[in-house]
Design an enzyme around this catalytic site. Structure first.
Site, PDB file in Angstrom:
ATOM      1  CB  CYS A 113      12.706  14.035   2.907  1.00 46.08           C
ATOM      2  SG  CYS A 113      11.889  12.561   3.542  1.00 46.08           S
ATOM      3  CB  CYS A 165      12.436  10.259  10.256  1.00 43.54           C
ATOM      4  SG  CYS A 165      13.267  11.793   9.757  1.00 43.54           S
TER       5      CYS A 165
HETATM    6 FE1  FES Z   1      12.947  11.912   5.222  1.00 40.48          FE
HETATM    7 FE2  FES Z   1      13.984  11.347   7.567  1.00 40.48          FE
HETATM    8  S1  FES Z   1      14.473  13.040   6.312  1.00 40.48           S
HETATM    9  S2  FES Z   1      12.355  10.343   6.564  1.00 40.48           S
END
Ligand code: FES
Length: 145
Positions: free
Chosen positions: A35, A104
């Site tokens: 991400c 996360c």
């Molecule tokens: Fe990357 Fe939450 S979506 S840390």
């Protein structure tokens, strides 16, 4: 049912311990290569106790809430107690996270470990390298979580 608990929303809207410690004794940075989110943790350590902690998170709401909660959980604790904090405990303290957001919270656990590792390195303290995440200045070099 709401996707996020009131506790998650509270820590997202009013994150605790945000910022930088200029004269930190240990600084850790980890990232999620998927991400692109990055979390940086600063520790002030005296006599084996975490006297102060601050974080900077370039990431999603769950990452911000997780890092905020994690800092609350380790402030005033010993290094060993901080090392024992898991992402599951952070999630529990937040009252849960959606399944696709559990990763996360891993950043929070790893950023604490990374900052303690940095403290060990700076002070020439021996430790088991396999128990710590890789540091990263660039997210590409970070391990996937
Ligand atoms: Fe990357 Fe939450 S979506 S840390």
């Amino acid at each position: 049912m709401a996707l996020y608990t009131d506790t998650v929303m509270d820590h997202f809207m009013h994150p605790r311990n945000v910022g930088e410690i200029a004269d930190a004794d240990g600084v850790g940075q980890v990232g999620n290569a998927k991400c692109g989110d990055i979390m940086k943790m600063y520790l002030k350590i005296k006599d084996g106790v975490i006297e102060d902690v601050k974080f900077e998170t370039f990431g999603c709401g769950s990452a911000i809430a997780s890092s905020s909660m994690a800092t609350e959980m380790i402030k005033g604790k010993t290094i060993d107690e901080a090392l024992a904090v898991t992402n599951r405990q952070v999630v529990e303290a937040l009252g849960g996270l959606p399944a696709h957001k559990l990763h996360c919270s891993v950043l929070a656990e790893e950023s604490i470990k990374s900052a303690i590792k940095n403290y060990y390195d700076r002070n020439g303290i021996e430790y088991d390298h396999s128990k710590f995440p890789d540091d990263c200045g660039e997210v590409e070099s970070c391990r996937m979580v």
